[in-house]
Design a protein around this motif. Structure first.
Motif, PDB file in Angstrom:
ATOM      1  N   GLY A 195       0.853  -1.201   0.000  1.00  0.00           N
ATOM      2  CA  GLY A 195       0.000   0.000   0.000  1.00  0.00           C
ATOM      3  C   GLY A 195       0.875   1.231   0.000  1.00  0.00           C
ATOM      4  O   GLY A 195       1.337   1.684   1.047  1.00  0.00           O
ATOM      5  N   ALA A 196       1.141   1.743  -1.196  1.00  0.00           N
ATOM      6  CA  ALA A 196       2.125   2.830  -1.353  1.00  0.00           C
ATOM      7  C   ALA A 196       1.419   4.174  -1.489  1.00  0.00           C
ATOM      8  O   ALA A 196       1.794   5.010  -2.299  1.00  0.00           O
ATOM      9  CB  ALA A 196       2.995   2.549  -2.579  1.00  0.00           C
ATOM     10  N   GLY A 197       0.392   4.386  -0.669  1.00  0.00           N
ATOM     11  CA  GLY A 197      -0.340   5.654  -0.712  1.00  0.00           C
ATOM     12  C   GLY A 197       0.197   6.637   0.303  1.00  0.00           C
ATOM     13  O   GLY A 197       1.405   6.700   0.568  1.00  0.00           O
ATOM     14  N   LEU A 198      -0.713   7.402   0.891  1.00  0.00           N
ATOM     15  CA  LEU A 198      -0.352   8.432   1.869  1.00  0.00           C
ATOM     16  C   LEU A 198       0.590   7.894   2.946  1.00  0.00           C
ATOM     17  O   LEU A 198       1.676   8.429   3.179  1.00  0.00           O
ATOM     18  CB  LEU A 198      -1.652   8.946   2.519  1.00  0.00           C
ATOM     19  N   MET A 199       0.193   6.818   3.606  1.00  0.00           N
ATOM     20  CA  MET A 199       0.964   6.330   4.752  1.00  0.00           C
ATOM     21  C   MET A 199       2.202   5.551   4.319  1.00  0.00           C
ATOM     22  O   MET A 199       3.235   5.609   4.979  1.00  0.00           O
ATOM     23  CB  MET A 199       0.076   5.472   5.668  1.00  0.00           C
ATOM     24  N   GLY A 200       2.100   4.808   3.207  1.00  0.00           N
ATOM     25  CA  GLY A 200       3.263   4.064   2.721  1.00  0.00           C
ATOM     26  C   GLY A 200       4.441   4.988   2.454  1.00  0.00           C
ATOM     27  O   GLY A 200       5.593   4.691   2.797  1.00  0.00           O
ATOM     28  N   ARG A 201       4.173   6.146   1.878  1.00  0.00           N
ATOM     29  CA  ARG A 201       5.263   7.096   1.580  1.00  0.00           C
ATOM     30  C   ARG A 201       5.820   7.713   2.854  1.00  0.00           C
ATOM     31  O   ARG A 201       7.026   7.958   2.957  1.00  0.00           O
ATOM     32  CB  ARG A 201       4.756   8.187   0.628  1.00  0.00           C
ATOM     33  N   GLU A 202       4.946   7.957   3.842  1.00  0.00           N
ATOM     34  CA  GLU A 202       5.425   8.513   5.115  1.00  0.00           C
ATOM     35  C   GLU A 202       6.451   7.577   5.766  1.00  0.00           C
ATOM     36  O   GLU A 202       7.429   8.024   6.363  1.00  0.00           O
ATOM     37  CB  GLU A 202       4.259   8.738   6.093  1.00  0.00           C
ATOM     38  N   VAL A 203       6.194   6.288   5.643  1.00  0.00           N
ATOM     39  CA  VAL A 203       7.103   5.321   6.257  1.00  0.00           C
ATOM     40  C   VAL A 203       8.458   5.345   5.550  1.00  0.00           C
ATOM     41  O   VAL A 203       9.522   5.325   6.193  1.00  0.00           O
ATOM     42  CB  VAL A 203       6.461   3.918   6.250  1.00  0.00           C
ATOM     43  N   ALA A 204       8.439   5.413   4.214  1.00  0.00           N
ATOM     44  CA  ALA A 204       9.709   5.492   3.474  1.00  0.00           C
ATOM     45  C   ALA A 204      10.490   6.729   3.930  1.00  0.00           C
ATOM     46  O   ALA A 204      11.718   6.688   4.106  1.00  0.00           O
ATOM     47  CB  ALA A 204       9.428   5.562   1.973  1.00  0.00           C
ATOM     48  N   SER A 205       9.796   7.825   4.141  1.00  0.00           N
ATOM     49  CA  SER A 205      10.449   9.064   4.569  1.00  0.00           C
ATOM     50  C   SER A 205      11.029   8.921   5.982  1.00  0.00           C
ATOM     51  O   SER A 205      12.149   9.366   6.251  1.00  0.00           O
ATOM     52  CB  SER A 205       9.415  10.196   4.495  1.00  0.00           C
ATOM     53  N   ALA A 206      10.280   8.269   6.874  1.00  0.00           N
ATOM     54  CA  ALA A 206      10.779   8.070   8.245  1.00  0.00           C
ATOM     55  C   ALA A 206      12.059   7.239   8.238  1.00  0.00           C
ATOM     56  O   ALA A 206      13.042   7.579   8.910  1.00  0.00           O
ATOM     57  CB  ALA A 206       9.705   7.381   9.091  1.00  0.00           C
ATOM     58  N   PHE A 207      12.083   6.172   7.437  1.00  0.00           N
ATOM     59  CA  PHE A 207      13.280   5.315   7.393  1.00  0.00           C
ATOM     60  C   PHE A 207      14.453   6.073   6.767  1.00  0.00           C
ATOM     61  O   PHE A 207      15.605   5.855   7.120  1.00  0.00           O
ATOM     62  CB  PHE A 207      13.012   4.047   6.570  1.00  0.00           C
ATOM     63  N   GLY A 208      14.145   6.967   5.816  1.00  0.00           N
ATOM     64  CA  GLY A 208      15.193   7.691   5.094  1.00  0.00           C
ATOM     65  C   GLY A 208      15.987   8.624   5.981  1.00  0.00           C
ATOM     66  O   GLY A 208      17.099   9.024   5.611  1.00  0.00           O
ATOM     67  N   ARG A 209      15.446   9.001   7.128  1.00  0.00           N
ATOM     68  CA  ARG A 209      16.219   9.852   8.045  1.00  0.00           C
ATOM     69  C   ARG A 209      16.409   9.181   9.409  1.00  0.00           C
ATOM     70  O   ARG A 209      16.433   9.830  10.448  1.00  0.00           O
ATOM     71  CB  ARG A 209      15.569  11.242   8.181  1.00  0.00           C
ATOM     72  N   TRP A 210      16.546   7.861   9.351  1.00  0.00           N
ATOM     73  CA  TRP A 210      16.677   7.095  10.597  1.00  0.00           C
ATOM     74  C   TRP A 210      17.919   7.508  11.388  1.00  0.00           C
ATOM     75  O   TRP A 210      17.968   7.424  12.613  1.00  0.00           O
ATOM     76  CB  TRP A 210      16.715   5.594  10.280  1.00  0.00           C
ATOM     77  N   PHE A 211      18.946   7.976  10.675  1.00  0.00           N
ATOM     78  CA  PHE A 211      20.186   8.407  11.357  1.00  0.00           C
ATOM     79  C   PHE A 211      19.936   9.556  12.335  1.00  0.00           C
ATOM     80  O   PHE A 211      20.782   9.884  13.154  1.00  0.00           O
ATOM     81  CB  PHE A 211      21.269   8.797  10.346  1.00  0.00           C
ATOM     82  N   ALA A 212      18.753  10.181  12.268  1.00  0.00           N
ATOM     83  CA  ALA A 212      18.423  11.247  13.234  1.00  0.00           C
ATOM     84  C   ALA A 212      18.198  10.681  14.635  1.00  0.00           C
ATOM     85  O   ALA A 212      18.301  11.414  15.612  1.00  0.00           O
ATOM     86  CB  ALA A 212      17.181  12.013  12.778  1.00  0.00           C
ATOM     87  N   LEU A 213      17.908   9.382  14.727  1.00  0.00           N
ATOM     88  CA  LEU A 213      17.707   8.770  16.055  1.00  0.00           C
ATOM     89  C   LEU A 213      19.047   8.306  16.608  1.00  0.00           C
ATOM     90  O   LEU A 213      19.864   7.726  15.886  1.00  0.00           O
ATOM     91  CB  LEU A 213      16.755   7.578  15.958  1.00  0.00           C
ATOM     92  N   LEU A 214      19.253   8.532  17.904  1.00  0.00           N
ATOM     93  CA  LEU A 214      20.560   8.247  18.501  1.00  0.00           C
ATOM     94  C   LEU A 214      20.607   6.955  19.295  1.00  0.00           C
ATOM     95  O   LEU A 214      21.676   6.390  19.475  1.00  0.00           O
ATOM     96  CB  LEU A 214      20.968   9.414  19.422  1.00  0.00           C
ATOM     97  N   ASP A 215      19.473   6.489  19.806  1.00  0.00           N
ATOM     98  CA  ASP A 215      19.555   5.340  20.713  1.00  0.00           C
ATOM     99  C   ASP A 215      18.529   4.257  20.407  1.00  0.00           C
ATOM    100  O   ASP A 215      18.131   3.521  21.306  1.00  0.00           O
ATOM    101  CB  ASP A 215      19.455   5.796  22.176  1.00  0.00           C
ATOM    102  N   CYS A 216      18.127   4.152  19.142  1.00  0.00           N
ATOM    103  CA  CYS A 216      17.243   3.026  18.804  1.00  0.00           C
ATOM    104  C   CYS A 216      18.120   1.820  18.462  1.00  0.00           C
ATOM    105  O   CYS A 216      19.022   1.925  17.638  1.00  0.00           O
ATOM    106  CB  CYS A 216      16.336   3.368  17.623  1.00  0.00           C
ATOM    107  N   PRO A 217      17.862   0.681  19.093  1.00  0.00           N
ATOM    108  CA  PRO A 217      18.744  -0.474  18.893  1.00  0.00           C
ATOM    109  C   PRO A 217      18.539  -1.198  17.565  1.00  0.00           C
ATOM    110  O   PRO A 217      19.257  -2.158  17.282  1.00  0.00           O
ATOM    111  CB  PRO A 217      18.380  -1.386  20.067  1.00  0.00           C
TER     112      PRO A 217
END
Ligand SMILES: NC(=O)c1ccc[n+]([C@@H]2O[C@H](COP(=O)([O-])OP(=O)(O)OC[C@H]3O[C@@H](n4cnc5c(N)ncnc54)[C@H](O)[C@@H]3O)[C@@H](O)[C@H]2O)c1
Length: 381
Positions: free
Chosen positions: A18-40
């Motif tokens: 499902g690559a609609g509204l929410m599917g794209r949001e998830v791709a964007s969240a993963f694309g800046r994962w380096f912004a998180l400092l302590d997720c294992p």
């Protein structure tokens, strides 16, 4: 990015159906994962599926995506996928969630977790039978203001709870010229209408606090009965637009009024999520209308409302400055960090995503609301 121990974060491979509204949001969240400092855990988006080729094309700019499929079964047959996020219309939830689980993948499901109560119960049972890790998307509780309100409500400091209000309010449907879409048609969205669409956002915190209604009186409204079809004609719009549920919930052995509001026609409200709990000693009020502001009430010789400006105080630390304001993309990352950590057994006392039990419980409330509306009575949940 590294885990709190200093060990490198483990990578898990995620696919989206499902690559609609929410599917794209998830791709964007993963694309800046380096912004998180302590997720294992670090997610890598490896595959995407949509029946609409144009929706798939947007994902071609995401360098990690290797698999592009129009049929979700073809995607699930691909090797190297650990987790699937499914964001499709509600009438497809049960079949696709079940296929994901049977393919041996863990699942971040979208709300409402099946088109109705029966579907939600069947998906939960299948996940339990197969021993798969499943959570349901609901990101508002990851806002700093929502977390503060939740912790205060859970602390017992409010005294005897007097009343509770939880709401998610939209307004764009007030435009009668807004074309119909699948969310405004019962056969795709579900008979519960706006409750299926906005309801988990409203029920998540109360349910996590153990505040599940015992009975409910519902006022459901269908406001515009037809909408443009987007091609010059008009079609019936059979969905419940607004839902106000007057519920009774047992808190500390006392019956407490709790109002749950889900509205697509609340003038001027653009995705306003709010949670309020008032007690005899203290109270808390948080709304995304004032996204930085936490209101708390206290009673001593006089009674006070106090207003606190919140910063970027999130469960997972980020590079973002502590005084900066969080937004939707930030809480989506926080929700995913909680999902991935909990799946790895590393949530560490943080707030976790909505569970299948909570998703089923919200459907039990909406089923009671539909019965209440039908019979014009107070319905047991
Ligand atoms: N958590 C949130 O804040 C939030 C916000 C909006 C929507 N949602 C939920 O996300 C889900 C999707 O909503 P949306 O707004 O992204 O919808 P959308 O209409 O924008 O996207 C749905 C996508 O699914 C695709 N699709 C339809 N049938 C398919 C199939 N058989 N296989 C693969 N793809 C298929 C469509 O082509 C479309 O691209 C719903 O469950 C909705 O309730 C959650």
């Amino acid at each position: 990015m590294s885990a709190p121990s200093g060990a490198p974060a483990a990578t898990v491979r995620v696919a989206v159906i499902g690559a609609g509204l929410m599917g794209r949001e998830v791709a964007s969240a993963f694309g800046r994962w380096f912004a998180l400092l302590d997720c294992p855990v670090r997610p890598e988006l490896t595959g995407v599926c949509d029946v609409n080729a144009a929706a798939l094309d947007w994902f071609r700019q995401v360098p990690t995506v290797k698999h592009f499929e129009a049929d979700h079964r073809a995607l699930l047959a691909r090797p190297g996928i650990d987790i699937v996020y499914v964001a499709v219309p509600h009438h497809l939830h049960e079949a696709i969630y079940t296929d994901v689980l049977r393919a041996g993948k863990d699942l971040l499901a979208e709300k409402p977790f099946g088109i109705d109560l029966g579907a939600a119960r069947r998906v939960r049972a299948e996940a339990a039978r197969l021993g798969r890790f499943v959570r349901v998307s609901s990101e508002f509780p990851f806002l700093p203001g929502a977390q503060r309100a939740f912790k205060l409500a859970a602390s017992g400091e409010l005294g005897r709870i007097i009343e509770v209000r939880s709401a998610l309010l939209h307004s764009s449907d007030l435009d009668p010229g807004k074309p119909i879409n699948w969310k405004r048609q019962n056969r795709y969205c579900g008979e519960a209408g706006v409750m299926n669409d906005l309801g988990l956002h409203v029920a998540h915190l109360p349910l996590r606090l153990g505040w599940k209604p015992a009975r409910v009186h519902a006022q459901l409204q269908k406001i515009y009965r037809v909408r443009p079809d987007g091609q010059g004609g008009s079609v019936p719009c059979d969905t419940w637009d607004n839902a106000v549920l007057h519920a009774t919930v047992d808190i500390g052995g006392e019956p407490v009024p709790m109002s749950l509001e889900m509205k697509r026609m609340a003038p001027t409200e653009t995705n306003t999520w709010l949670f309020e709990a008032y007690g005899t000693d203290r109270g808390v009020r948080y709304s995304t209308k004032e996204p930085k502001t936490l209101w708390t009430y206290r009673r001593d010789r006089e009674q006070w409302w106090e207003k606190t400006d919140l910063g970027f105080d999130m469960g997972y630390k980020a590079i973002t400055g502590s005084i900066f304001e969080p937004g939707f993309p930030d809480i989506l990352m926080q929700m995913w960090a909680a999902f991935l950590s909990e799946r790895a057994g590393l949530l560490g006392g943080r707030f976790g995503c909505a569970t299948p039990d909570e998703a089923v419980a919200q459907h039990e409330i909406w089923a009671a609301a539909l019965a209440s509306q039908r019979e014009q009575s107070v319905a047991p949940v």
